[in-house]
Each structure stands twice: as structure tokens, then as C-alpha cells.
Design an enzyme around this catalytic site. Sequence first.
Site, PDB file in Angstrom:
ATOM      1  CG  ASN A 146      -1.871  -1.201   1.198  1.00 31.30           C
ATOM      2  OD1 ASN A 146      -2.055  -1.847   0.170  1.00 31.30           O
ATOM      3  ND2 ASN A 146      -2.460  -1.508   2.332  1.00 31.30           N
ATOM      4  CB  ALA A 176       7.691   3.062  11.563  1.00 33.32           C
ATOM      5  CG  HIS A 203       3.361  22.112  -7.619  1.00 38.08           C
ATOM      6  ND1 HIS A 203       2.572  22.204  -8.734  1.00 38.08           N
ATOM      7  CD2 HIS A 203       2.719  21.255  -6.770  1.00 38.08           C
ATOM      8  CE1 HIS A 203       1.486  21.465  -8.574  1.00 38.08           C
ATOM      9  NE2 HIS A 203       1.558  20.868  -7.396  1.00 38.08           N
ATOM     10  NE  ARG A 248      18.562  15.109  13.731  1.00 38.35           N
ATOM     11  CZ  ARG A 248      17.380  15.689  13.650  1.00 38.35           C
ATOM     12  NH1 ARG A 248      16.286  14.947  13.736  1.00 38.35           N
ATOM     13  NH2 ARG A 248      17.280  16.992  13.480  1.00 38.35           N
TER      14      ARG A 248
END
Length: 207
Positions: free
Chosen positions: A98, A177, A127, A197
Amino acid sequence: MTPSIICRKLMHKLDGYHRKGDNIINRAVLWINGVQVDQSVSVSGRIFIRNEGKIRIGVGTRINSASWTNPIGGNDRTYLQIMRGGVLSIGDNSAISNTAITVAESVNIGRNVFIGAGCKIYDTDFHPIEAEFRFGDTVDITRTKTKRIIIEDGAFIGGHSIILKGSHIGENSVIGAGSVVAGNIPANEIWAGNPARFIKKIKDVMY
């Protein structure tokens, strides 16, 4: 036989029919979008692809693309968006859940790479950075910055991480995560956080 066992058996049978139907649709989606894919590739759920470039998916790769395939993510499917001239390459025996990948230039994912649920991988800013080129009479989308992404063999990207343009994740490295990566991660290291980090080194893994 208890009602719960009967229910589980029924759900298992229905799930089998569901997977077969999705597999037919996914094969059609892959073919229509010109994806170079081996027959051993499996897609659970229904994948979304918008391809104006090139996509190659290696042998044995597994893709989850539905909330029921990996409910830990809370996301609905895998999205692959390849802009004109972009190239997405996913190596053999990798696993993706996903995840949304947008490619304007190049995203190269190696072999045996695990990408957790809800991750985002973007090799473009989408952009221009300068406000005057984003709207009004001076709009100039050509000023949008892109830079290729490389994720080397054996890397593991934790769920809900974001990998931004120009990132290079080394062999066997782990991204915690929810991390945001925007640079170079050496091989065999654990990195986490926003921005990501260095946490510690991990021992080499041989394939």
C-alpha cells in the site's frame, strides 16, 4: 464444527475467489500500462497505475494493494504514477505494501527490498519552489526540481516513511517507521526520524 470455524472456512473460500478476480484485473492493468513484469509477480488487491514512462517489476516481487491485505497500514492500495520519461525499476523478490510511488525521473528499487505500509516515494517536488512560478501569469512547471532515488538491495523501509527526491538508501539499511529521508543513507545502518538521523550500525547480510 463450531460456527466460528464454519465462518472462517467460508471467508477463506470467498477470499480465494476475490484474489482470483483481482489477479485477472491486475494482469490487465499491468498489460495496458506496458509494465515489464514476470509471471511470478503477485498483486493482492487492485493496483493503481498511471504510466507515461517505463516500469519494470522483477521476479518474485509481491505487492499488497488493498486495506485487507495489510491492515496495519490503514491505506487503501498501491499507487504507481510514472510521468513522461520517468523510469521505475523494482528488483527481484521485493515486497511493497500500500505504497505510493511517483516518478518524474528515476526510482530504482533493488532486490529483496521491503517497503512497509503507507510509505511515499517521490523523486520530484511536483511544483516549483519559487512562488512566482507556481501560480499566476508566470507559472513555469519546467522549473520543478527532480532527482533520482536509489534504494539498494536488502533495504527495509518502515511503514509511513517518506522518501524524497535525491535519496540514496544503502544496501541492507533500515529506515524506522514514520521517517523522512532526504539524502544519503550508508549501507548497513539504521536511520529514523524527521529528518532521518543515524541510529546505529547493523552487521552485513549476505545474499
